[in-house]
Each structure stands twice: as structure tokens, then as C-alpha cells.
Design a protein around this motif. Structure first.
Motif, mmCIF file in Angstrom:
data_model
loop_
_atom_site.group_PDB
_atom_site.id
_atom_site.type_symbol
_atom_site.label_atom_id
_atom_site.label_comp_id
_atom_site.label_asym_id
_atom_site.label_seq_id
_atom_site.Cartn_x
_atom_site.Cartn_y
_atom_site.Cartn_z
ATOM 1 N N PHE A 7 -8.913 2.718 7.913
ATOM 2 C CA PHE A 7 -8.854 3.619 6.765
ATOM 3 C C PHE A 7 -9.184 2.809 5.512
ATOM 4 O O PHE A 7 -8.495 1.843 5.202
ATOM 5 N N TRP A 67 1.544 8.676 4.614
ATOM 6 C CA TRP A 67 0.663 8.466 5.773
ATOM 7 C C TRP A 67 1.305 7.506 6.766
ATOM 8 O O TRP A 67 1.287 7.733 7.974
ATOM 9 N N ILE A 68 1.888 6.418 6.264
ATOM 10 C CA ILE A 68 2.554 5.452 7.139
ATOM 11 C C ILE A 68 3.741 6.100 7.839
ATOM 12 O O ILE A 68 3.953 5.930 9.047
ATOM 13 N N ILE A 122 0.805 -1.221 0.000
ATOM 14 C CA ILE A 122 0.000 0.000 0.000
ATOM 15 C C ILE A 122 0.840 1.274 0.000
ATOM 16 O O ILE A 122 0.290 2.371 0.019
ATOM 17 N N THR A 123 2.159 1.134 -0.007
ATOM 18 C CA THR A 123 2.997 2.335 0.032
ATOM 19 C C THR A 123 3.138 2.972 -1.341
ATOM 20 O O THR A 123 2.809 4.139 -1.545
ATOM 21 N N ALA A 138 -2.009 -3.800 7.012
ATOM 22 C CA ALA A 138 -2.531 -3.574 5.663
ATOM 23 C C ALA A 138 -3.280 -4.821 5.197
ATOM 24 O O ALA A 138 -2.818 -5.943 5.402
ATOM 25 N N TRP A 141 -0.008 5.288 0.154
ATOM 26 C CA TRP A 141 -0.109 5.514 1.596
ATOM 27 C C TRP A 141 1.259 5.716 2.243
ATOM 28 O O TRP A 141 1.368 5.729 3.468
ATOM 29 N N LYS A 142 2.298 5.875 1.443
ATOM 30 C CA LYS A 142 3.655 5.937 1.987
ATOM 31 C C LYS A 142 3.818 7.066 2.998
ATOM 32 O O LYS A 142 4.324 6.864 4.108
ATOM 33 N N HIS A 163 -9.850 2.664 1.324
ATOM 34 C CA HIS A 163 -9.349 3.338 0.129
ATOM 35 C C HIS A 163 -10.218 2.988 -1.067
ATOM 36 O O HIS A 163 -10.685 1.862 -1.202
#
Length: 467
Positions: free
Chosen positions: A116, A60-61, A41-42, A76, A57-58, A118
Motif C-alpha cells: 500500500f 486500516w491496521i 503511520i497510525t 511500515a 492508517w490507524k 501513500h
């Protein structure tokens, strides 16, 4: 498959990605499945050039980890977006695994987790199906957790935020180096109360706007967004802020509309308050006004009253909602390696509603007793005058010489956290001795009113947006 490989083999990629339109099976010679873990997800295509261009999502992480959330606490659960929910379950047991992921997160965290989603509804393939599920209770034949358990977790969440305030403040009080909570001092104060504390009306000075409706809620939220750091200007105090905002609203009922809050400048805020010179931390005050306006518009139809109506008449949930949606209210620090939660302005918003509306209407909060005192400048100084708090010689000297104490320093955190702890102890002792109920909110209002009426009270000085 990396971008350069994809561009050189478009037909091969299409064969692997396309599914049979009738049975949703893939190409017999090409098995494509979603990646797993955080790497899924990054970035869509990790790489020096392609990575930043395909980031999902990089950031955000990274932000979560910097905020103090451990990487192994972020789970994830990517899915194959090509499949219908039933096929996801049939082929990959996706929803059974998702259910296990939720239950694992609950065990790891010991409390509520944040989900979250997506892409417009995630594996339910679109917002329309998600809305259908929410309104009708449809589960699409997928496994779900027991409703009673989810409700229990939801009920437990209401008080989690206030439990954090009490527990973390108590931890500071038992490990403090500069401030001591004196039990004998608490006993003397309680004995002098003679069965009841002096009653102080919420607006005993007549400085607040009140129309018994949504506009009052909007006023209070704006007021509490700006309610911090008056001491750098010796002539400025809370009364000026409250009465200035009241006059502005009486003159223009749209002054605090969400779209206008997002546009105020420093000079315009000064004009609104009729203040002749720059306000302390003026840029921060303007930034927080913009934040309030933007988030109210984005999630609550522009109205703080909608925010309040979302809390289910729970003061604790209101504090959690405010802290969740408005970063400027996230009042916490790290003390000797431990996170300390104080939430002064978020709590005082709940208390202001309760006081202004006298516990009715927008002020009806069934758990107002969950709110603690509001750790600011004034109440710690009053507690010290009463002999409840005792300071180290270095801290006493810093306060007496009006030296600035850094925000987040051990001294500053101890002053605030020990005040919360002391007032909680005072409340408990008063209840035990008198048999009468008293709220921390009521104790705070009494102590604060004593402090603001004292001409010689010396308080600590810290530049902070939180109080």
C-alpha cells in the motif's frame, strides 16, 4: 512534536523541518528524521483529542488485525518526504532497507505480499515520476529486485488462491465431525461413468443472455453477484434470476451500467426481475449491486469486461481479482481455528465466462482446470444421494426437518468443503482410470443439473450471501 508544542514553538519547528534548497541538508542544531514502525503511520499526533483528528492508517491496521492478519506481518516503511529519491538513498539507505523489507515479507509470508503506497507515488515524489518509472523502466539509480524473481513470484500468485481453496477444503475433510467423504462411494460413481461424464451444455435451458460481447460479461457478473440464497422463497430459483436479468437487459441495454447498479432499490430490483414480492435477503442483494457498480466504476471504467481483461486469461487470477476488489465475493470461514477458502461465486463467474464463450474471447482461460466445484446447496445433496458424502445423524435430522443450519457453523463448512474435496478426488480418480481429462467445472455442472431436476432432493438450509 505534539500539536500543543508545535503551536507554541512555530519558528523552532520550521527551522527543524526546512532543508537547505541547494544541498537538502537540515539545520545543524536540529536533526529531524522519520519515525519507525507502525506508530509512524497510525496517527500524526497521538492523543485523546488530536489522535482521531490526525489518523492516517490507524483504522486500516485495526481492520487488518481484526481480519486475521498478525500485527507483525504488517511492515511500515515511512520515509522523509522532504528528500529526493537519490538523497533518501544517500542519507538513509532508504531503498536498500525497502528492498530488504520486501524480501523479509516474502520469507515471512511464503508468498505474495500486498504493498500500500501513500501520497501520490510515495518516495518517488509524485505521480508523474511514478508514471515515468512504470512506462520507461527508469529506476532512478536505486536498488531493485531481480526481474526473474519477481516474475516467478507473480506466476506463483496466480494459483495461490485456488491452492488455498483445495488445501483448506482438504483440511476440513480430514478433520470433519459431521460429514465423511466415502472413498468407496467415489469409486462407484466413477465406475458408472464408463469412460466419460454426461455432457451438459452451459446454457442447456436457454435462460441466459448472450451477445458474444462485453454486455454478456456485464450480465454474468451481475448474475453471479446475486446468485445466492433462493430457498426461503419456495417458488424462486436460479432460473428466475437468470431469465429475469436476461429479459431486463434485452429491454434496456443500459440496465446494468455501473452508475445504475449503484442506485437500485429493493422494489426496483424486484421490478427488474418481475418478481411479485420481496426477495430473500433483498437488502443484501441491493447492497451487493451497489458494491459491484461502485467498484467497477472506480477501478474498471464501469465495465466487467475490463475486469476480465485484467486477469491475463487466468481463471485463478480472475478469482483473486474479484475477491480482492469486491468484498461480497470473499467467501471464506473459520473452521476449528483454521481459515477455509471457498470462493463459490468468484469461481462460478470464471466458469460462466468459460462456458458462455466456449473457451474463446472473454472465456479464454488457460487454467480453467484450476477452478474447483462450486460449493452450494444442490451439489452436496446430490453427492449424499450418490453415497459420496455421509452425514452424522444430527446433521441428517436437521436437513430432513428443514431446520436452518447457521452460516459458518461446523456443519455448514463441512458440507461445502467436503463437497469440494470429494469432487477433486472424483476428478483425479476418473482421470487415473479412464485416461481422459475432466474438469471440476464439468463435474459440477453435471451434478448440479442432476440435482435441479430432482423433485425430492433435500438440501441443507443456510442464510448466506455466498451461495
Amino acid at each position: 512534536m505534539a500539536c500543543e508544542q508545535l503551536l507554541s514553538a512555530v519558528n523552532c519547528w520550521l527551522e527543524c523541518v526546512l532543508l537547505d534548497p541547494y544541498n537538502q541538508t537540515g539545520h545543524p542544531e536540529c536533526k529531524s528524521r522519520p519515525d519507525s514502525g507502525l506508530s509512524a503511520i497510525t496517527e500524526l499526533d497521538p492523543g485523546y483529542i488530536t489522535g482521531p483528528l490526525s489518523s492516517v492508517w490507524k483504522d486500516w491496521i485495526k481492520w487488518c488485525i481484526e481480519f486475521g492478519i498478525e500485527a507483525n506481518a504488517i511492515i511500515a516503511v515511512p520515509y522523509d518526504w522532504r528528500l529526493s529519491p537519490s538523497k533518501l538513498e544517500e542519507r538513509d539507505l532508504y531503498f536498500h532497507k525497502l528492498k530488504l523489507a520486501f524480501e523479509t515479507a516474502l520469507k515471512l509470508c511464503g508468498g505474495t505480499s500486498v504493498v500500500f503506497a501513500h501520497s501520490s507515488g510515495s518516495p518517488f515524489l509524485g505521480a508523474t515520476e511514478t508514471v515515468k518509472a512504470a512506462l520507461s523502466g527508469a529506476t532512478f539509480g536505486l536498488p531493485v529486485s531481480e526481474v526473474s524473481r519477481l516474475r516467478a513470484d507473480s506466476d506463483r500468485e496466480d494459483n495461490t488462491v485456488m491452492d488455498e481453496v483445495r488445501k483448506s477444503s482438504a483440511w476440513v475433510a480430514t478433520h470433519s465431525s459431521h460429514v465423511v467423504v466415502d472413498s468407496s462411494g467415489i469409486e462407484k460413481v466413477v465406475e458408472n461413468m464408463t469412460g466419460s461424464i454426461p455432457k451438459v451444455e452451459w446454457d442447456y435451458e436457454g435462460i441466459h443472455y448472450f451477445d458474444n460481447g462485453p454486455l454478456t460479461v456485464q450480465y454474468l457478473f451481475v448474475l453471479d453477484a446475486l446468485n445466492f440464497c433462493f430457498w426461503p422463497d419456495k417458488e424462486l430459483n436460479y432460473d428466475h434470476l437468470a431469465s429475469g436479468l436476461k429479459a431486463a437487459l434485452q429491454n434496456d441495454k443500459s440496465a446494468f451500467d455501473a452508475d445504475r447498479l449503484q442506485k437500485y432499490t429493493g422494489p426496483q430490483l424486484r421490478e427488474l426481475l418481475k418478481w411479485p414480492r420481496p426477495l430473500p435477503l433483498e437488502d443484501e442483494r441491493v447492497r451487493l449491486l451497489h458494491e459491484v457498480g461502485l467498484e467497477l466504476e472506480r477501478n474498471f471504467g464501469g465495465k466487467a469486461s475490463n475486469l476480465v481483461e485484467s486477469c491475463g486469461k487466468s481463471a485463478a487470477e480472475l478469482v483473486a481479482l474479484v475477491a480482492r476488489h469486491f468484498p461480497g465475493f470473499r467467501d471464506h470461514s473459520v473452521y476449528k481455528g483454521h481459515q477455509v477458502f471457498l470462493y463459490k461465486r468468484a469461481q462460478i463467474f470464471a466458469a460462466d465466462l468459460w462456458g458462455a464463450f466456449k473457451g474463446k474471447g472473454y472465456g479464454e482461460l488457460y487454467d480453467i482446470d484450476s477452478i474447483t466445484m462450486f460449493a452450494d446447496y444442490i451439489v452436496p445433496a446430490v453427492l449424499q444421494e450418490l453415497g459420496v458424502l455421509k452425514y452424522s445423524s444430527n446433521l441428517s435430522s436437521a436437513i430432513e426437518t428443514n431446520s436452518e443450519i447457521a452460516s459458518g457453523s461446523e456443519e455448514e463448512v463441512e458440507l461445502r468443503a467436503c463437497s469440494i474435496y470429494a469432487v477433486e478426488k472424483m476428478r483425479d480418480l476418473f482421470r487415473a482410470k479412464s485416461g481422459n481429462q475432466v474438469l471440476s467445472v464439468e463435474l459440477d455442472l453435471w451434478l448440479w443439473s442432476v440435482g435441479v431436476q430432482s423433485q425430492y432432493l433435500q438440501h441443507h438450509r443456510t442464510l448466506s450471501i455466498y451461495y
